[in-house]
Design a protein around this motif. Structure first.
Motif, short mmCIF file in Angstrom:
data_model
loop_
_atom_site.label_atom_id
_atom_site.label_comp_id
_atom_site.label_asym_id
_atom_site.label_seq_id
_atom_site.Cartn_x
_atom_site.Cartn_y
_atom_site.Cartn_z
N UNK A 143 4.14 14.79 -15.38
CA UNK A 143 3.73 16.19 -15.54
C UNK A 143 2.29 16.40 -15.13
N UNK A 144 1.45 15.43 -15.45
CA UNK A 144 0.03 15.69 -15.27
C UNK A 144 -0.64 14.98 -14.13
N UNK A 145 -0.26 13.73 -13.89
CA UNK A 145 -0.99 12.97 -12.89
C UNK A 145 -0.30 13.06 -11.54
N UNK A 146 1.02 12.89 -11.54
CA UNK A 146 1.75 12.96 -10.27
C UNK A 146 1.56 14.32 -9.60
N UNK A 147 1.48 15.37 -10.41
CA UNK A 147 1.31 16.71 -9.84
C UNK A 147 -0.14 17.01 -9.48
N UNK A 148 -1.06 16.22 -9.99
CA UNK A 148 -2.48 16.48 -9.72
C UNK A 148 -3.10 17.49 -10.68
N UNK A 149 -2.33 17.92 -11.71
CA UNK A 149 -2.85 18.95 -12.61
C UNK A 149 -3.99 18.42 -13.49
N UNK A 150 -3.79 17.24 -14.09
CA UNK A 150 -4.83 16.71 -14.99
C UNK A 150 -6.17 16.53 -14.29
N UNK A 151 -6.19 15.87 -13.11
CA UNK A 151 -7.50 15.71 -12.47
C UNK A 151 -8.18 17.05 -12.17
N UNK A 152 -7.38 18.06 -11.82
CA UNK A 152 -8.00 19.36 -11.49
C UNK A 152 -8.55 20.03 -12.75
N UNK A 153 -7.83 19.92 -13.88
CA UNK A 153 -8.35 20.50 -15.13
C UNK A 153 -9.64 19.79 -15.53
N UNK A 154 -9.62 18.45 -15.37
CA UNK A 154 -10.83 17.70 -15.71
C UNK A 154 -11.98 18.12 -14.80
N UNK A 155 -11.66 18.36 -13.54
CA UNK A 155 -12.70 18.77 -12.60
C UNK A 155 -13.30 20.12 -13.02
N UNK A 156 -12.45 21.02 -13.54
CA UNK A 156 -12.98 22.29 -14.03
C UNK A 156 -13.94 22.04 -15.20
N UNK A 157 -13.55 21.14 -16.09
CA UNK A 157 -14.41 20.81 -17.22
C UNK A 157 -15.73 20.20 -16.77
N UNK A 158 -15.63 19.32 -15.77
CA UNK A 158 -16.85 18.70 -15.25
C UNK A 158 -17.76 19.78 -14.66
N UNK A 159 -17.13 20.75 -13.97
CA UNK A 159 -17.91 21.87 -13.43
C UNK A 159 -18.62 22.63 -14.54
N UNK A 160 -17.90 22.82 -15.66
CA UNK A 160 -18.51 23.56 -16.77
C UNK A 160 -19.60 22.75 -17.45
N UNK A 161 -19.60 21.44 -17.25
CA UNK A 161 -20.62 20.60 -17.86
C UNK A 161 -21.80 20.37 -16.93
N UNK A 162 -21.61 20.73 -15.65
CA UNK A 162 -22.63 20.39 -14.66
C UNK A 162 -23.69 21.47 -14.57
N UNK A 163 -24.94 21.04 -14.62
CA UNK A 163 -26.05 21.96 -14.40
C UNK A 163 -26.62 21.65 -13.01
N UNK A 164 -26.50 22.60 -12.11
CA UNK A 164 -26.98 22.36 -10.75
C UNK A 164 -28.49 22.60 -10.62
#
Lengths: 92, 377
Positions: free
Chosen positions: B74-95
């Motif tokens: 459900x999460x890894x094969x579809x690529x959904x989990x990494x993309x959700x995590x990437x959104x979270x990383x974006x929300x944690x990143x201060x440019x």
């Protein structure tokens, strides 16, 4: 063996194209930051008053009236606080 | 007597195979690293436990109907989990550090050389009997050099789903090993004087710059590299939620609850791929080896780029921050800071290293997009 050579050539092309693209893309971002963002920063600087009022909301100790401090001192301190926060709040 | 035999046959002891025991020990090793050594515990703990669960005989955790099987598909094969995590990383990143010193984007770009150089290595490994990597496999393996777990899993799920387990394990293991792998390379490539270099204080960055930046990045990706938009798009969404300041609730969820929940499942899902039959083979050894090479080359090219920039730049640049150009946020920046402090106890490089560090995240997402566009088609 020919097949391997073919694959090596493909990998080489991919490496060259990839690195060039990554560098060009990120260089364009540098230009974007240096032109567009720099202009925006000059045109719309962060208002000091707004940031100090935000600070007021966040911490209770600031919500007291400023008393006998002159507005220039308050502005200088809140500017310094904002700068400190922007520099030290990045490793969260 | 029959029922006693039956009972014995239903125990784990009777059904253990050597491979399962070995993989459980691998899982315990990951748990040890997470708990005792504090290496990326957020990921290695669920990953190590997942490895133990998936190797329990007769339990069927990773077979159709088993929990880990569904988590994985459900999460890894579809690529959904990494993309959700990437959104979270974006929300944690201060440019902020990056916008204040945009030149550091070049360091993030240079460190991606580790990815593309490893392509060669992966193809060269085809000379080893028992290993057969196509260009797609090689690309998915090479992205380990980007030191970005979500990107590696995303790319592997698109290009080489068969190798995903080994690639994810390699990517996260090496990210956890950043404090061990990077410092020797950093010290070898720099002189003590270079490590002592103190950098000028960064300018302050205004709110409007931080809001427009993710939109600008997204716009450029739309124009030039649509293949990278799933990664960059989610990342920019998270970052815009953070910087806009009007959706603090969403931003807070993305960088706390949502990313935590997803991390649990991502770790378990990756751990479920640590089964003996999928992991104990020559190709996994090749992938682990190539991952280390990719990581080292990325670190080295970042440091060398920073050294070169320091030679030509008017303002001093400490070459150590180049090593943070591999993503691994914020670990790589912390390592740069630590190695810098060893040379000069008054030199705090953390903020300066965050620039190349977040540039590395963008760089590896762009590199992943290039590989997807050129090899994935």
């Amino acid at each position: 063996m020919d097949n391997m050579q073919q694959q090596f050539i493909e990998a080489g092309t991919l490496m060259l194209a990839g690195m060039v693209f990554v560098f060009v893309f990120l260089s364009m971002l540098i230009i974007f930051i240096n032109t567009v963002l720099a202009k925006l920063a000059i045109k719309f600087p962060d208002p000091i008053v707004a940031s100090s009022s935000r600070a007021n909301k966040k911490s209770k100790s600031h919500s007291k009236p400023h008393g006998d401090f002159s507005p220039a001192v308050v502005a200088a301190i809140s500017g310094a606080v904002k700068r400190y926060r922007s520099q030290h709040g990045q490793d969260k | 007597m029959d029922s006693l035999t039956k009972l014995w046959l239903s125990t784990g002891l009777a059904n253990f195979e050597l491979g399962q025991v070995v993989m459980m020990l691998v899982g315990c090793g990951l748990l040890y690293l997470a708990i005792a050594r504090n290496f990326e515990p957020l990921l290695l703990l669920p990953m190590g436990f997942g490895a133990i669960l998936t190797n329990i005989p007769l339990s069927g955790f990773s077979e159709v109907g088993g929990l880990l099987h569904y988590i994985y598909y459900a999460g890894i094969d579809t690529g959904i989990f990494p993309l959700i995590i990437f959104m979270g990383v974006g929300a944690m990143t201060d440019f902020g550090a990056l916008i204040a010193n945009p030149k550091t984007l070049l360091l993030g770009a240079a460190a991606q050389f580790g990815i593309f150089a490893t392509l060669f290595g992966a193809i060269a490994l085809n000379y080893v009997p028992g290993i057969e990597f196509t260009l797609k496999d090689a690309s998915a393996i090479a992205i380990i050099g980007g030191a970005d777990g979500p990107t590696a899993i995303f790319l592997a799920s698109k290009l080489a789903p068969d190798l995903l387990g080994a690639i994810a394990v390699a990517a996260y293991s090496y990210m956890a090993l950043v404090p061990i792998i990077q410092p020797p390379i950093m010290r070898a490539l720099t002189t003590l004087d270079e490590r002592k270099i103190e950098m000028a204080q960064l300018r302050s960055v205004t709110k409007i710059e931080k809001i427009i930046f993710p939109l600008g990045v997204l716009l450029m990706t739309i124009f030039f590299l649509p293949a990278a938009t799933p990664l960059v798009g989610m990342f920019c969404l998270g970052n815009l939620m953070r910087e806009s300041g009007v959706v603090d609730r969403l931003s807070s969820t993305a960088q706390n609850e949502l990313i935590n929940i997803t991390t649990i499942f991502l770790g378990l899902g990756v751990g479920s791929k640590l089964s003996a039959e999928a992991f104990l083979n020559v190709e996994t050894l090749g992938i682990l080896g190539l991952g280390a090479v990719a990581f080292s080359i990325g670190t080295a090219s970042g440091v060398i780029m920073a050294k070169t920039m320091n030679k030509f730049s008017k303002v001093p640049i400490n070459p150590l921050i180049g090593a943070a150009g591999v993503s691994a946020v914020p670990m790589a920046a912390r390592v740069a800071n630590k190695v810098g402090l060893e040379a000069n106890p008054h030199n705090f490089l953390l903020m300066h290293a965050m620039g190349p560090n977040v540039a590395g995240v963008l760089g590896s997402a762009v590199a992943a997009g290039v590989l997807l566009a050129l090899v994935g088609g």
